[in-house]
Design a protein around this motif. Structure first.
Motif, mmCIF file in Angstrom:
data_model
loop_
_atom_site.group_PDB
_atom_site.id
_atom_site.type_symbol
_atom_site.label_atom_id
_atom_site.label_comp_id
_atom_site.label_asym_id
_atom_site.label_seq_id
_atom_site.Cartn_x
_atom_site.Cartn_y
_atom_site.Cartn_z
ATOM 1 N N THR A 1 0.838 -1.205 0.000
ATOM 2 C CA THR A 1 0.000 0.000 0.000
ATOM 3 C C THR A 1 0.868 1.248 0.000
ATOM 4 N N VAL A 2 1.856 1.270 0.881
ATOM 5 C CA VAL A 2 2.736 2.442 0.964
ATOM 6 C C VAL A 2 3.552 2.588 -0.317
ATOM 7 N N ALA A 3 4.049 1.473 -0.846
ATOM 8 C CA ALA A 3 4.853 1.535 -2.064
ATOM 9 C C ALA A 3 4.013 2.043 -3.242
ATOM 10 N N ALA A 4 2.779 1.565 -3.355
ATOM 11 C CA ALA A 4 1.913 2.028 -4.448
ATOM 12 C C ALA A 4 1.629 3.520 -4.321
ATOM 13 N N ALA A 5 1.429 3.999 -3.111
ATOM 14 C CA ALA A 5 1.173 5.427 -2.919
ATOM 15 C C ALA A 5 2.405 6.259 -3.275
ATOM 16 N N ILE A 6 3.591 5.799 -2.884
ATOM 17 C CA ILE A 6 4.813 6.551 -3.179
ATOM 18 C C ILE A 6 5.056 6.609 -4.682
ATOM 19 N N VAL A 7 4.949 5.446 -5.349
ATOM 20 C CA VAL A 7 5.203 5.413 -6.785
ATOM 21 C C VAL A 7 4.130 6.213 -7.526
ATOM 22 N N GLY A 8 2.861 6.136 -7.083
ATOM 23 C CA GLY A 8 1.797 6.913 -7.728
ATOM 24 C C GLY A 8 2.015 8.396 -7.605
ATOM 25 N N LEU A 9 2.465 8.858 -6.448
ATOM 26 C CA LEU A 9 2.723 10.289 -6.259
ATOM 27 C C LEU A 9 3.944 10.752 -7.041
ATOM 28 N N ALA A 10 4.830 9.841 -7.402
ATOM 29 C CA ALA A 10 6.004 10.210 -8.189
ATOM 30 C C ALA A 10 5.662 10.479 -9.646
ATOM 31 N N GLY A 11 4.409 10.272 -10.050
ATOM 32 C CA GLY A 11 3.978 10.593 -11.408
ATOM 33 C C GLY A 11 4.503 9.650 -12.458
ATOM 34 N N PRO A 12 4.261 8.350 -12.359
ATOM 35 C CA PRO A 12 4.768 7.426 -13.387
ATOM 36 C C PRO A 12 4.010 7.611 -14.703
ATOM 37 N N VAL A 13 4.734 7.513 -15.821
ATOM 38 C CA VAL A 13 4.162 7.661 -17.158
ATOM 39 C C VAL A 13 4.694 6.529 -18.021
ATOM 40 N N LEU A 14 3.783 5.811 -18.665
ATOM 41 C CA LEU A 14 4.172 4.742 -19.571
ATOM 42 C C LEU A 14 4.508 5.332 -20.941
ATOM 43 N N ASN A 15 5.606 4.894 -21.547
ATOM 44 C CA ASN A 15 6.089 5.375 -22.856
ATOM 45 C C ASN A 15 6.412 6.868 -22.837
ATOM 46 N N PRO A 16 7.249 7.320 -21.898
ATOM 47 C CA PRO A 16 7.640 8.742 -21.929
ATOM 48 C C PRO A 16 8.559 9.008 -23.101
ATOM 49 N N ARG A 17 8.660 10.279 -23.487
ATOM 50 C CA ARG A 17 9.455 10.636 -24.669
ATOM 51 C C ARG A 17 10.958 10.446 -24.435
#
Length: 922
Positions: free
Chosen positions: A69-85
């Motif tokens: 739960t904590v890991a998902a919240a941290i990674v989600g707040l870090a703004g992950p983007v699939l296929n970034p430029r």
């Protein structure tokens, strides 16, 4: 930062993952494990059940759940983007410059291009870089700002219906900033002169990457007439394999509905860059066509507008006597047929039988007397716009037509008598033609030396004769006369249509003169010299996507610029109307060739098809929320309270409501609060330009004007509000102040629709270019040029400088000028009706009760009105007492303007005072 195919907008938050092992140890230690001791009295408790049980140690699977739960919240707040430029890690840290060749060719794949630009700006925003955009159709100095801010302005970006001119590239190179920049050049796919210099200037400042659509560029040349058929020519950039295209001819059917009237398939041979074909249509159908389009190609270059040059006019020929057998060359119509047949459809027969066909021109060869029915039908036809051309001859010379008084269908009175019977005149030596006068439609035509006249009918001297002569002989006697009759004209050749009286029908000049009189229909495109001194008004114009729109209030174009000048903001493709014909100015000219762009090998070229960037933050935060719910349920289950008192349903309902309701409630509450705030009191609004300094000055200016209104009038405005044209409702505000900045983005079509609806329903926009200290009215400054582009799609009526009797001069204060921080600049408002007249004994005109929808000026009124929260002026105005007096006059103009918005032209009702007093006296 990127990890495999996932990037992060705020990667520093990932450092929080390092604390997960520490969190594991803490969760393992809390609660502490109980100490075991033997106590005999426990035997008394055997058989009892403890409803509230506590585990002596947190299970490992629950610890893992909480860690996830904590890991998902941290990674989600870090703004992950699939296929970034920047997945390859080569992203630049320099500011990003987007260079767009936004001409007509870019419109073929505009949605993909705009999506690619948006992706570049999104990546720059994640990297914390500034960005700027430069449009090569109208280069301006790039202004670097936050990439997210520039990204929000993209909805107003649209292709222009012209291409960047060679000098535009040099101008853009001169406007480039100093220092390093990364350039993303979005090409339109066509080869352009002058591009190399701009490319070299950009490469000197940093890396350059070109983006270009893989779709080929197709274009359509103007139509022409060949052997009575419409000739069409399609172009493509680059030699490819065989390809089929279809040309659609659009026009109105007899019922007035827009539809496709005909289609023509064309085929590009392998390696060919042109495809040609002919379309055979009857004259009636051909005359209805207004444009040709390449189907499937949605840009202005694939549209070719049709003008009067495409139509073959229908010309009715009527002779005063039948041809005599064996003497065809003496027929009055022989030379007319030879001159007109190649370019016109000829109709012959009785005059009354021909009039229902509504021909474009009627030629009467030696027809003297007309019946009453013929005169009525012919007169109504001429007044409706027809061209009547009459030729003299023995019958006309011997008749009494137009002798004592001018006949309605004759341009002049004719003299009786002379050396020949009936007034015809002969000379010992033939007479030649004099050069054509400047006011003649024949001006500029070469007169052959062998053209001479041996006889003619003479015009009676008259005060109006000089104005009606459009051709004369060397001795000054009229040869051709003309008069206007309604919307049409009547022309008289004072010689015969055959060679009996002159050699004119044997020369090419005869055909050219008929052509200038609009008798010959497929007229060649006029030369710039022929159009010199004329003004051509746009009727319909094309946008970048090839859509035909009403020209609105666009200014006219000088004739010498119409055909040869390069297309641009002041000369757009469309239909232009002149004194006697319409001319189409197309994107593609008769000699235009297009070629595919070729870039140096050192410049990387990429397409527009990019893998879509998918933000994963929302999904991970949702997963963290779901894991949190699972953790709560697990904790309740371990404590034995899971199924007690409906705990499961209560927890799930509370969590669902907490997840969904706040966003909806906040948005609804925000919109409702803004609507209530704007409608509960009078609120003055200003347009948010994106420039913080300009927006702050506008807000402070309306705040200062509101205080003056409160102190001096019964109007007590609330605090001013800034409006976002893309999102906010405008109907709440009686007046909107719009400061113009040179880099202000164009609103989207949806925003323009709301603006036009606002203006049509009584709203007023005060446009302020704020440049009266450096420029006059028009596009002589960057702000003025931007105003023209901002206002072009608006439904603005004809304008005029504020007249002395306009209601703005007296709604509250009596004013003669309207200064702001600057003065000396005209202020423009809606023009008064042409029939507005002053009432007897009153100093102003009787106008209606409408409010001018726009007021345009450049005196920087907001700066003159602006005050701080304490009421102190924020900007200096002039010097000393003179400056404060100017500020006072600016406030008075603001008061008059608001009173005008709220009350209309009620002050004009004073013109009715004498009538009201007279009625009261009765």
């Amino acid at each position: 930062m990127s990890l495999l195919s996932i990037g992060f907008t705020t990667p520093w938050l990932l450092w929080a993952l390092v604390a997960l092992p520490v969190l594991w140890l803490i969760l393992r230690a809390v609660p502490p494990a109980p100490v075991r001791r033997r106590f005999p009295g426990v035997a008394l408790l055997l058989g009892l059940r403890d409803e509230d049980s506590v585990s002596d140690r947190t299970p490992w699977w629950l610890l893992l759940l909480r860690m996830l739960t904590v890991a998902a919240a941290i990674v989600g707040l870090a703004g992950p983007v699939l296929n970034p430029r920047d997945v390859d890690g080569t992203a630049s840290t320099a500011p990003l410059l987007i260079v767009v060749e936004d001409g007509w060719a870019a419109a073929r794949d505009w949605p993909a291009q705009r999506a690619a630009i948006e992706a570049q700006l999104a990546q720059a925003a994640r990297d914390g870089r500034t960005a700027a955009l430069m449009r090569l159709s109208a280069p301006e100095r790039p202004v670097f700002r936050a990439a997210a801010d520039l990204r929000s302005r993209l909805p107003g970006l649209a292709p222009a219906p012209w291409s960047a001119r060679p000098e535009s590239y040099a101008e853009a190179a001169a406007l480039l900033p100093e220092g390093a920049v990364e350039t993303r050049w979005f090409s339109d796919g066509l080869d352009r002169d002058g591009r190399e210099d701009l490319l070299a200037a950009l490469e000197a400042r940093g890396p350059v990457v070109v983006h270009e659509s893989a779709r080929p560029v197709l274009a359509l040349a103007p139509p022409g007439l060949e052997d009575g058929m419409v000739a069409l020519r399609a172009l493509r950039a680059g030699a490819e394999g065989a390809r089929d295209v279809e040309i659609a001819a659009h026009g109105r059917d007899p019922g007035g509905a827009e539809r496709v009237l005909a289609r023509l398939p064309l085929e590009f041979a392998p390696g060919a860059t042109e495809a040609t074909g002919r379309l055979s249509l009857p004259p009636e159908l051909r005359a209805r066509i207004d444009r040709f389009e390449i189907e499937g190609a949605r840009h202005a270059g694939a549209v070719s507008l049709a003008d009067d040059g495409l139509r073959r006019r229908e010309v009715a020929l009527v002779a005063g006597r039948e041809d005599r057998e064996g003497l065809e060359l003496l027929s009055p119509l022989y030379y007319l047929r030879k001159a007109l047949a190649p370019n016109a459809d000829l109709l012959e027969g009785a005059l009354l039988d021909l009039m229902p066909a509504n021909p474009d021109a009627v030629v009467l060869a030696d027809v003297a007397t007309l019946s009453s029915a013929e005169q009525t039908a012919l007169g109504e036809w001429v007044e409706a716009g027809g061209v009547l051309v009459r030729f003299a001859g023995p019958r006309l010379a011997a008749s009494d037509v137009s002798r004592s008084e001018e006949a309605p269908l004759m341009p002049v009175r004719l003299r009786a008598g002379g050396r020949t019977v009936g007034g015809a005149m002969s000379w010992g030596a033939p007479k030649t033609l004099a050069p054509f006068p400047q006011n003649s439609p024949f001006r500029g035509l070469d007169i052959p030396e062998d053209v001479n006249v041996t006889a003619q009918v003479l015009a009676q001297p008259d005060p109006t004769l000089a104005d009606r002569v459009i051709a004369q002989l060397g001795d000054g006697t009229p040869l051709v006369t003309r008069k206007r009759l309604g919307a049409g004209q009547v022309v008289l050749f004072h010689v015969t249509a055959n060679t009996a009286w002159s050699s004119l029908p044997l020369s090419g000049l005869f055909v050219q003169m008929l052509d200038r009189l609009a008798v010959s229909s497929t007229r060649a495109a006029p030369s710039p010299a022929e159009l010199a001194g004329t003004i051509w008004q746009p009727v319909q114009v094309l946008d970048g996507f090839g859509r035909l729109q009403d020209a609105g209030t666009r200014p006219g174009v000088a004739g010498e610029r119409l055909l040869d000048a390069a297309l641009g903001p002041d000369l757009v493709p469309g239909i232009y109307e002149g004194p006697e014909r319409r001319v189409a100015r197309n994107v593609i000219g008769p000699e235009t060739q297009i070629a595919a762009a070729e870039w140096p090998a050192r410049v990387p070229v990429e397409g527009l098809a990019l893998a879509p960037e998918t933000p994963l933050g929302g999904w991970l935060l949702s997963a963290a929320l779901a894991l949190m719910v699972a953790d709560i349920l697990a904790a309740l289950a371990l404590s034995g309270r899971l199924w007690r008192g409906g705990a499961v349903a209560s927890v799930l309902a509370a969590l669902a409501l907490a997840a969904v309701s706040p966003g909806l409630a906040h948005a609804q509450a925000s919109d409702d609060a803004r609507a209530i705030e704007a409608t509960s009191e009078v609120v003055l609004a200003h347009v948010l330009t994106g420039d913080p300094q300009v927006d702050d000055a506008a807000r402070a200016g309306l705040r200062g004007l509101g205080r003056v209104l409160t102190f001096r009038t019964s109007v007590e405005p609330a605090a001013p509000i800034g409006v976002d044209l893309e999102r906010d409702e405008l109907a709440f505000y009686p007046m909107i102040y719009w400061p113009v900045t040179p880099d202000q983005p164009l609103p989207s079509p949806e925003a323009y629709a709301r603006l036009n609806d606002y203006l049509r329903k009584g709203g007023l926009i005060l446009f302020d270019t704020r440049d009266a200290d450096i420029a006059g009215y028009g596009a002589s400054s960057p702000n003025g040029a931007r105003l023209q582009r901002l206002a072009a799609p608006l439904d603005i009526p004809p304008l005029e400088p504020v007249p002395e009797d306009h209601v703005l001069t007296r709604t509250f204060y009596l004013l003669s000028d309207f200064p702001g921080r600057h003065r000396g600049r005209d202020v423009w408002v809606e023009a008064a009706p042409p029939d507005a007249e002053r009432a007897e004994g009153m100093p102003f005109r009787d106008l209606n009760d409408g409010v001018t929808p726009v007021v345009i000026g450049g005196n920087d009124w907001a700066s003159a009105w602006a005050v701080s929260e304490r009421g102190d002026p924020l900007f200096p105005v002039g010097r000393g007492y003179t400056g404060e007096r100017q500020r006072e006059m600016a406030y008075r103009f603001g008061v008059n303007l608001v009173m005008h918005v709220l009350t209309g032209n009620y002050k004009s009702d004073q013109v009715h005072v004498p009538a009201l007093l007279e009625r009261l006296g009765q």
